[in-house]
Design a protein around this motif. Structure first.
Motif, PDB file in Angstrom:
ATOM      1  N   ALA A 132      68.286  55.125  -5.138  1.00 34.16           N
ATOM      2  CA  ALA A 132      67.046  55.901  -5.272  1.00 34.16           C
ATOM      3  C   ALA A 132      67.180  57.190  -4.472  1.00 34.16           C
ATOM      4  CB  ALA A 132      65.859  55.090  -4.764  1.00 34.16           C
ATOM      5  N   THR A 133      66.328  58.149  -4.805  1.00 37.22           N
ATOM      6  CA  THR A 133      66.286  59.421  -4.090  1.00 37.22           C
ATOM      7  C   THR A 133      64.885  59.619  -3.531  1.00 37.22           C
ATOM      8  OG1 THR A 133      67.895  60.340  -5.628  1.00 37.22           O
ATOM      9  CG2 THR A 133      66.660  61.914  -4.311  1.00 37.22           C
ATOM     10  N   VAL A 134      64.806  60.056  -2.293  1.00 32.23           N
ATOM     11  CA  VAL A 134      63.522  60.374  -1.677  1.00 32.23           C
ATOM     12  C   VAL A 134      63.545  61.863  -1.336  1.00 32.23           C
ATOM     13  CG1 VAL A 134      61.965  59.935   0.257  1.00 32.23           C
ATOM     14  CG2 VAL A 134      63.333  58.053  -0.685  1.00 32.23           C
ATOM     15  N   ARG A 135      62.561  62.601  -1.860  1.00 33.72           N
ATOM     16  CA  ARG A 135      62.439  64.026  -1.534  1.00 33.72           C
ATOM     17  C   ARG A 135      61.203  64.201  -0.663  1.00 33.72           C
ATOM     18  NH1 ARG A 135      63.793  64.190  -6.892  1.00 33.72           N
ATOM     19  NH2 ARG A 135      65.803  65.132  -7.347  1.00 33.72           N
ATOM     20  N   CYS A 136      61.392  64.856   0.480  1.00 30.67           N
ATOM     21  CA  CYS A 136      60.248  65.070   1.358  1.00 30.67           C
ATOM     22  C   CYS A 136      60.382  66.395   2.106  1.00 30.67           C
ATOM     23  CB  CYS A 136      60.093  63.915   2.346  1.00 30.67           C
ATOM     24  SG  CYS A 136      61.455  63.737   3.492  1.00 30.67           S
ATOM     25  N   GLY A 137      59.276  66.879   2.610  1.00 31.34           N
ATOM     26  CA  GLY A 137      59.263  68.120   3.379  1.00 31.34           C
ATOM     27  C   GLY A 137      59.755  67.875   4.792  1.00 31.34           C
ATOM     28  N   PHE A 138      60.069  68.978   5.491  1.00 31.54           N
ATOM     29  CA  PHE A 138      60.566  68.856   6.864  1.00 31.54           C
ATOM     30  C   PHE A 138      59.566  68.160   7.776  1.00 31.54           C
ATOM     31  CE2 PHE A 138      63.263  72.498   5.490  1.00 31.54           C
ATOM     32  CZ  PHE A 138      64.492  71.890   5.706  1.00 31.54           C
ATOM     33  N   ALA A 142      61.351  63.147   9.673  1.00 31.99           N
ATOM     34  CA  ALA A 142      61.672  62.225  10.771  1.00 31.99           C
ATOM     35  C   ALA A 142      61.013  60.868  10.561  1.00 31.99           C
ATOM     36  CB  ALA A 142      61.258  62.826  12.107  1.00 31.99           C
ATOM     37  N   LEU A 143      59.741  60.865  10.177  1.00 29.81           N
ATOM     38  CA  LEU A 143      59.014  59.610   9.960  1.00 29.81           C
ATOM     39  C   LEU A 143      59.600  58.841   8.774  1.00 29.81           C
ATOM     40  CD1 LEU A 143      56.707  57.746  10.744  1.00 29.81           C
ATOM     41  CD2 LEU A 143      55.201  59.106   9.279  1.00 29.81           C
ATOM     42  N   VAL A 144      59.845  59.556   7.663  1.00 31.67           N
ATOM     43  CA  VAL A 144      60.398  58.904   6.464  1.00 31.67           C
ATOM     44  C   VAL A 144      61.772  58.306   6.774  1.00 31.67           C
ATOM     45  CG1 VAL A 144      61.297  59.330   4.134  1.00 31.67           C
ATOM     46  CG2 VAL A 144      59.066  60.251   4.794  1.00 31.67           C
ATOM     47  N   GLN A 145      62.623  59.073   7.466  1.00 28.55           N
ATOM     48  CA  GLN A 145      63.959  58.585   7.820  1.00 28.55           C
ATOM     49  C   GLN A 145      63.882  57.329   8.690  1.00 28.55           C
ATOM     50  OE1 GLN A 145      66.017  62.061   9.440  1.00 28.55           O
ATOM     51  NE2 GLN A 145      67.846  61.337   8.412  1.00 28.55           N
ATOM     52  N   ALA A 146      63.034  57.368   9.700  1.00 32.76           N
ATOM     53  CA  ALA A 146      62.899  56.225  10.609  1.00 32.76           C
ATOM     54  C   ALA A 146      62.447  54.979   9.854  1.00 32.76           C
ATOM     55  CB  ALA A 146      61.918  56.555  11.724  1.00 32.76           C
ATOM     56  N   ARG A 147      61.483  55.135   8.962  1.00 30.78           N
ATOM     57  CA  ARG A 147      60.973  53.986   8.204  1.00 30.78           C
ATOM     58  C   ARG A 147      62.002  53.461   7.204  1.00 30.78           C
ATOM     59  NH1 ARG A 147      55.655  52.903   7.890  1.00 30.78           N
ATOM     60  NH2 ARG A 147      54.794  52.474   9.905  1.00 30.78           N
ATOM     61  N   LEU A 148      62.759  54.378   6.576  1.00 32.77           N
ATOM     62  CA  LEU A 148      63.795  53.946   5.632  1.00 32.77           C
ATOM     63  C   LEU A 148      64.874  53.142   6.366  1.00 32.77           C
ATOM     64  CD1 LEU A 148      64.354  57.080   3.358  1.00 32.77           C
ATOM     65  CD2 LEU A 148      63.230  54.948   2.736  1.00 32.77           C
ATOM     66  N   GLU A 149      65.278  53.618   7.538  1.00 29.45           N
ATOM     67  CA  GLU A 149      66.324  52.928   8.297  1.00 29.45           C
ATOM     68  C   GLU A 149      65.852  51.570   8.803  1.00 29.45           C
ATOM     69  OE1 GLU A 149      67.611  55.814  11.191  1.00 29.45           O
ATOM     70  OE2 GLU A 149      68.581  57.027   9.639  1.00 29.45           O
ATOM     71  N   ALA A 150      64.548  51.422   9.019  1.00 30.81           N
ATOM     72  CA  ALA A 150      63.999  50.149   9.491  1.00 30.81           C
ATOM     73  C   ALA A 150      63.674  49.185   8.342  1.00 30.81           C
ATOM     74  CB  ALA A 150      62.732  50.412  10.311  1.00 30.81           C
ATOM     75  N   PHE A 151      63.684  49.676   7.115  1.00 31.04           N
ATOM     76  CA  PHE A 151      63.325  48.863   5.944  1.00 31.04           C
ATOM     77  C   PHE A 151      64.431  47.823   5.702  1.00 31.04           C
ATOM     78  CE2 PHE A 151      62.358  47.778   1.602  1.00 31.04           C
ATOM     79  CZ  PHE A 151      60.991  47.954   1.499  1.00 31.04           C
ATOM     80  N   ALA A 185      55.044  56.865  -0.292  1.00 25.52           N
ATOM     81  CA  ALA A 185      53.829  57.579  -0.713  1.00 25.52           C
ATOM     82  C   ALA A 185      52.735  57.473   0.359  1.00 25.52           C
ATOM     83  CB  ALA A 185      53.324  57.025  -2.042  1.00 25.52           C
ATOM     84  N   ASP A 186      52.540  56.272   0.918  1.00 22.80           N
ATOM     85  CA  ASP A 186      51.514  56.070   1.949  1.00 22.80           C
ATOM     86  C   ASP A 186      51.825  56.863   3.220  1.00 22.80           C
ATOM     87  OD1 ASP A 186      50.274  54.366   0.191  1.00 22.80           O
ATOM     88  OD2 ASP A 186      50.829  52.515   1.243  1.00 22.80           O
ATOM     89  N   LEU A 187      53.096  56.849   3.632  1.00 22.98           N
ATOM     90  CA  LEU A 187      53.503  57.549   4.854  1.00 22.98           C
ATOM     91  C   LEU A 187      53.218  59.041   4.790  1.00 22.98           C
ATOM     92  CD1 LEU A 187      57.050  56.217   5.856  1.00 22.98           C
ATOM     93  CD2 LEU A 187      54.969  56.072   7.190  1.00 22.98           C
ATOM     94  N   ARG A 191      52.931  63.230  -0.516  1.00 25.85           N
ATOM     95  CA  ARG A 191      53.725  64.469  -0.542  1.00 25.85           C
ATOM     96  C   ARG A 191      55.191  64.225  -0.897  1.00 25.85           C
ATOM     97  NH1 ARG A 191      50.510  64.935   3.978  1.00 25.85           N
ATOM     98  NH2 ARG A 191      52.213  64.275   5.348  1.00 25.85           N
ATOM     99  N   ALA A 192      55.736  63.074  -0.526  1.00 25.32           N
ATOM    100  CA  ALA A 192      57.138  62.774  -0.797  1.00 25.32           C
ATOM    101  C   ALA A 192      57.282  62.097  -2.158  1.00 25.32           C
ATOM    102  CB  ALA A 192      57.709  61.876   0.294  1.00 25.32           C
ATOM    103  N   ALA A 193      58.436  62.309  -2.792  1.00 20.04           N
ATOM    104  CA  ALA A 193      58.714  61.710  -4.095  1.00 20.04           C
ATOM    105  C   ALA A 193      59.809  60.661  -3.945  1.00 20.04           C
ATOM    106  CB  ALA A 193      59.152  62.786  -5.075  1.00 20.04           C
ATOM    107  N   PHE A 194      59.590  59.490  -4.536  1.00 17.65           N
ATOM    108  CA  PHE A 194      60.565  58.409  -4.550  1.00 17.65           C
ATOM    109  C   PHE A 194      60.970  58.178  -6.000  1.00 17.65           C
ATOM    110  CE2 PHE A 194      61.756  53.995  -5.092  1.00 17.65           C
ATOM    111  CZ  PHE A 194      62.571  53.726  -3.994  1.00 17.65           C
TER     112      PHE A 194
END
Length: 198
Positions: A132-138, A142-151, A185-187, A191-194
């Motif tokens: 999958a691809t996640v597109r997000c703004g700057f 940091a939050l998206v990366q941290a949550r993905l790594e903890a998933f 999406a919730d995080l 704004r971010a696309a999955f």
């Protein structure tokens, strides 16, 4: 989710049967070229026979290396399958001790040595994943990366930066993809696309 496992690391086992010495080496292998390299690295050219088998998904190969047909490679493959393993290669090396084992004895010796080696190994469950691809703004990165790594079961493969933010390439457990999409999406308040890669 898959009920198959692979090995955590390379393992070895040895036993003597009627004066013949048997040594087994088993290892996790992600693809055929790694399996071939493992077999080449763990075959002993001073031995009488280096018999082997590997399974990666639906693909498998085995070799009797001069033993009577069906008495070595196939029992090794059956030992892999019998323990619900995948992405695994096993080499069983034999130094002949002067006593003939017969077909049944060879099947038991090769299959048994492989099974003994695999039983000793630490196993890791295999999880079916999708890309999958996640597109997000700057601002959200940091939050998206941290949550993905903890998933659980998710792996961040790569990231690329654009003018607007980042594009993260991830592997996600297949049956958790919807939950991850919801989390992203919730995080980010949408704004971010999955997107699942085809």
């Amino acid at each position: 989710m898959s009920s198959l496992s692979t090995l955590a690391a390379t393992v070895a086992a040895r036993q003597e049967i009627k004066k013949s010495r048997f040594a087994a080496f088993a290892s996790p292998v992600p693809d055929e070229s790694t399996a071939k390299a493992f077999i080449a690295a763990h075959s002993d050219q001073t031995a009488n026979h280096n018999c082997w088998a590997w399974r990666i998904g639906q693909a498998y190969r085995f070799s009797d290396d001069g033993e009577p047909g069906g008495t070595a490679g196939k029992p090794i493959l059956q030992a892999i399958d019998g323990q619900s393993l995948d992405r695994v290669a096993v080499v069983v090396t034999r130094w002949f001790g002067g006593v003939l084992l017969g077909s049944g004895g060879l099947i038991r010796a090769y299959g048994g040595t492989a099974a003994m080696c695999l039983r000793e190994a630490e196993k890791i469950p295999l999880v079916d994943t999708i890309a999958a691809t996640v597109r997000c703004g700057f601002g959200d990165l940091a939050l998206v990366q941290a949550r993905l790594e903890a998933f659980p079961g998710a792996q961040l493969r790569s990231q690329a930066f654009t003018d607007a933010g980042a594009e993260l390439s991830v592997l996600v457990p297949k049956d958790e993809a919807d939950n991850m999409a919801r989390m992203v999406a919730d995080l980010t308040s949408g704004r971010a696309a999955f997107k699942i890669e085809k």
